[in-house]
Write a protein that holds these residues in place. Structure first.
Motif, mmCIF file in Angstrom:
data_model
loop_
_atom_site.group_PDB
_atom_site.id
_atom_site.type_symbol
_atom_site.label_atom_id
_atom_site.label_comp_id
_atom_site.label_asym_id
_atom_site.label_seq_id
_atom_site.Cartn_x
_atom_site.Cartn_y
_atom_site.Cartn_z
ATOM 1 N N ILE A 105 0.855 -1.198 0.000
ATOM 2 C CA ILE A 105 0.000 0.000 0.000
ATOM 3 C C ILE A 105 0.890 1.248 0.000
ATOM 4 C CG2 ILE A 105 -1.740 1.337 1.234
ATOM 5 C CD1 ILE A 105 -2.818 -1.200 2.428
ATOM 6 N N LYS A 106 0.528 2.188 -0.842
ATOM 7 C CA LYS A 106 1.204 3.486 -0.887
ATOM 8 C C LYS A 106 0.162 4.574 -0.673
ATOM 9 C CE LYS A 106 3.930 6.492 -3.945
ATOM 10 N NZ LYS A 106 4.519 6.630 -5.300
ATOM 11 N N TYR A 107 0.393 5.422 0.322
ATOM 12 C CA TYR A 107 -0.575 6.455 0.699
ATOM 13 C C TYR A 107 0.165 7.788 0.735
ATOM 14 C CZ TYR A 107 -4.931 7.855 3.109
ATOM 15 O OH TYR A 107 -6.147 8.405 3.449
ATOM 16 N N ALA A 139 3.841 22.467 0.102
ATOM 17 C CA ALA A 139 4.091 22.562 -1.335
ATOM 18 C C ALA A 139 3.577 23.890 -1.883
ATOM 19 C CB ALA A 139 3.420 21.410 -2.065
ATOM 20 N N LEU A 140 4.296 24.430 -2.855
ATOM 21 C CA LEU A 140 3.783 25.596 -3.557
ATOM 22 C C LEU A 140 2.529 25.208 -4.331
ATOM 23 C CD1 LEU A 140 4.507 28.584 -4.031
ATOM 24 C CD2 LEU A 140 5.660 27.866 -6.138
ATOM 25 N N ARG A 141 2.558 23.990 -4.885
ATOM 26 C CA ARG A 141 1.385 23.443 -5.550
ATOM 27 C C ARG A 141 1.329 21.946 -5.261
ATOM 28 N NH1 ARG A 141 -3.722 24.425 -7.318
ATOM 29 N NH2 ARG A 141 -4.327 22.932 -8.925
ATOM 30 N N GLY A 142 0.336 21.516 -4.479
ATOM 31 C CA GLY A 142 0.194 20.109 -4.146
ATOM 32 C C GLY A 142 -0.779 19.403 -5.060
ATOM 33 N N ASN A 143 -0.900 18.090 -4.856
ATOM 34 C CA ASN A 143 -1.738 17.282 -5.731
ATOM 35 C C ASN A 143 -2.818 16.526 -4.972
ATOM 36 O OD1 ASN A 143 -2.327 16.382 -8.391
ATOM 37 N ND2 ASN A 143 -1.360 14.403 -7.936
ATOM 38 N N GLY A 144 -3.020 16.845 -3.678
ATOM 39 C CA GLY A 144 -4.067 16.197 -2.907
ATOM 40 C C GLY A 144 -3.695 14.788 -2.477
ATOM 41 N N TRP A 145 -4.735 13.935 -2.349
ATOM 42 C CA TRP A 145 -4.559 12.573 -1.855
ATOM 43 C C TRP A 145 -4.422 11.567 -2.986
ATOM 44 C CZ3 TRP A 145 -3.154 12.009 2.844
ATOM 45 C CH2 TRP A 145 -3.647 12.844 3.861
ATOM 46 N N ASP A 196 -10.031 11.280 -2.154
ATOM 47 C CA ASP A 196 -11.209 10.814 -1.432
ATOM 48 C C ASP A 196 -12.492 10.988 -2.230
ATOM 49 O OD1 ASP A 196 -10.735 9.667 1.252
ATOM 50 O OD2 ASP A 196 -9.649 11.522 1.574
ATOM 51 N N LYS A 197 -12.378 10.943 -3.553
ATOM 52 C CA LYS A 197 -13.557 11.100 -4.410
ATOM 53 C C LYS A 197 -13.718 9.947 -5.384
ATOM 54 C CE LYS A 197 -13.513 16.179 -4.324
ATOM 55 N NZ LYS A 197 -13.366 17.415 -5.139
#
Length: 356
Positions: free
Chosen positions: A149-151, A247-253, A269-270
Motif C-alpha cells: 500500500i502506498k498512501y 508545497a507551492l502546488r500540491g496534488n491532494g490525496w 477521497d472522491k
C-alpha cells in the motif's frame, strides 16, 4: 427519538464543525459549549444556536447534566478533559490525536473500561463513502491478498505557512504537527482497512517552514509540516505513508493498493479506480448530499462526521458499540504507532510499535 445532551469543549473546530453537525441530528441537543480562552467564547459563538456558554470547561462539566462531551481542544488538554468527563460518568467523543503519547491514551482507555461510558475518537474520515467502499472491497478480498500500500498526500500550503501564525499547531509539546493532525487519520484508515496492527516503522519528520516573521513578533515552530513513514503490518505487508504540506502546488490525496488479484487507486477521497489486470475502470460511489444550510467549514466534514454522529447515537441508545466506529481502542493503537514514528525519526532507525 430520545434526546442526548451534548457539551462541546472548543470554540474553534468544536463550534464551527462539531456543533453544527450535531445540531443537524434529531437525537442530539447541543446543551452547552465552552472555551479555554476567557473573553473569547461569547464573541466566537454569536451564530451558534446554544443557550449555555462557558469560558471554563470544568464549570460546564460541574453545572450541566450531560450525556456526551465532545472534546475539540488542542491535544495537550485531551487527557485531563477526558478523565474528568469519565469521572462524571459522561460518554466522550475525543478529537484526534487521543492524547500526546500512548502513556496518556492507555490511562484514558483503562479509565473508560472501568465504567459504563463509551469512548470514541473522531477518525471521521474512515466513514466517508469512498473509504467505506475501500473497506468493503478489502473485506471481500476482491483484490486478493494485499501485497503493498502506498498512501501519499501533498497540499498547496506554503503560502499559508509563510504568511500567518500557526499558534499551538506549530508547537510539538502542545500536540501540534501534521503527523498528529493528518497522519493520525492516515494510520487509522490503514489499520482499519487492513484489519491489522502496524508492527514497525522507519520515519523521517521535517519542519520545512520553522519560522514565521509576523507583525506581532517571531514565531518559532518545532512541529513537523512533512513526514515519510515506511512500515509493516502484522502479516508482513509493507506500506509507505507520506505527507508534504508546504508545497507551492500540491496534488491532494493518492492511495494505491496492490493485491494478487487486482489493483486499486483512490484520488482525493472522491474517485476509486480498479484493475483486475486490464484497464482501470471507475467505481460509482453514492454519497449523502450535504445539506445546503450547513455553513463552511462544517460542510466539508459532513460526509465523515455526520455518519460518526449517527453511530455514536445508536451506540449510546442501544448500549453497544457499532461496527466501524472508531473507539478509544483505535485511538490508543494509532497513538502507539505515532510514538514509534517519533522514536524512529529521532534515533534514525527502525522502531518497533509497542502494541500493548
Amino acid at each position: 427519538m430520545k434526546k442526548i445532551q451534548v457539551g462541546i469543549i472548543g470554540t474553534g473546530f468544536g463550534a464551527n464543525v462539531h456543533a453544527p453537525i450535531f445540531g443537524l441530528y434529531e437525537g442530539f441537543e447541543v446543551k452547552a459549549i465552552t472555551s479555554d480562552y476567557r473573553g473569547r467564547a461569547n464573541g466566537t459563538l454569536r451564530d451558534i444556536d446554544v443557550n449555555n456558554i462557558y469560558t471554563d470547561w470544568n464549570e460546564m462539566l460541574e453545572k450541566e447534566e450531560l450525556d456526551l462531551v465532545s472534546i475539540a481542544s488542542s491535544p495537550n488538554y485531551h487527557y485531563e478533559m477526558t478523565l474528568a468527563s469519565i469521572n462524571k460518568n459522561i460518554h466522550v467523543l475525543c478529537e484526534k490525536p487521543m492524547g500526546i503519547n500512548s502513556t496518556q491514551t492507555l490511562k484514558m482507555l483503562e479509565a473508560q473500561r472501568t465504567t459504563n461510558v463509551m469512548g470514541f475518537v473522531n477518525f471521521q474520515w474512515r466513514l466517508t463513502p469512498v473509504r467505506l467502499k475501500i473497506k468493503e472491497i478489502l473485506r471481500n478480498k476482491e483484490l486478493g491478498e494485499i501485497q503493498y500500500i502506498k498512501y501519499h498526500g501533498s497540499f498547496s500550503s506554503y503560502e499559508n505557512l509563510t504568511s500567518q501564525y500557526r499558534g499551538w499547531e506549530g508547537r510539538r509539546k502542545e500536540g501540534g504537527g501534521l503527523l498528529f493532525a493528518v497522519g493520525s487519520h492516515m494510520i487509522d484508515s490503514l489499520m482499519w482497512w487492513m484489519d491489522q496492527q502496524i508492527t514497525d516503522v522507519y520515519a523521517d519528520l521535517k519542519t520545512i517552514v520553522p519560522v514565521y516573521y509576523g507583525i506581532d513578533g517571531i514565531e518559532e515552530r518545532d512541529s513537523e509540516d512533512a513526514f515519510t513513514v515506511i512500515g509493516h503490518f502484522q502479516n508482513g505487508v509493507s506500506f509507505t505513508a507520506d505527507l508534504f504540506y508546504p508545497a507551492l502546488r500540491g496534488n491532494g490525496w493518492e492511495l494505491e493498493i496492490y493485491g494478487t488479484k487486482g489493483s486499486l487507486i483512490m484520488n482525493n477521497d472522491k474517485d476509486i479506480k480498479i484493475s483486475f489486470g486490464g484497464d482501470f475502470y471507475k467505481i460509482t460511489i453514492e454519497g449523502q448530499e450535504v445539506p445546503s444550510q450547513l455553513p463552511a467549514p462544517a460542510n466539508q466534514y459532513f460526509n465523515g462526521l455526520y455518519p460518526m454522529v449517527d453511530l455514536i447515537y445508536k451506540s449510546i441508545v442501544n448500549h453497544k458499540v457499532y461496527p466501524d466506529i472508531p473507539t478509544f481502542i483505535d485511538g490508543h493503537q494509532v497513538q502507539m504507532v505515532m510514538d514509534a514514528i517519533y522514536q524512529s525519526a529521532i534515533n534514525k532507525t527502525i522502531a518497533r510499535v509497542n502494541n500493548k
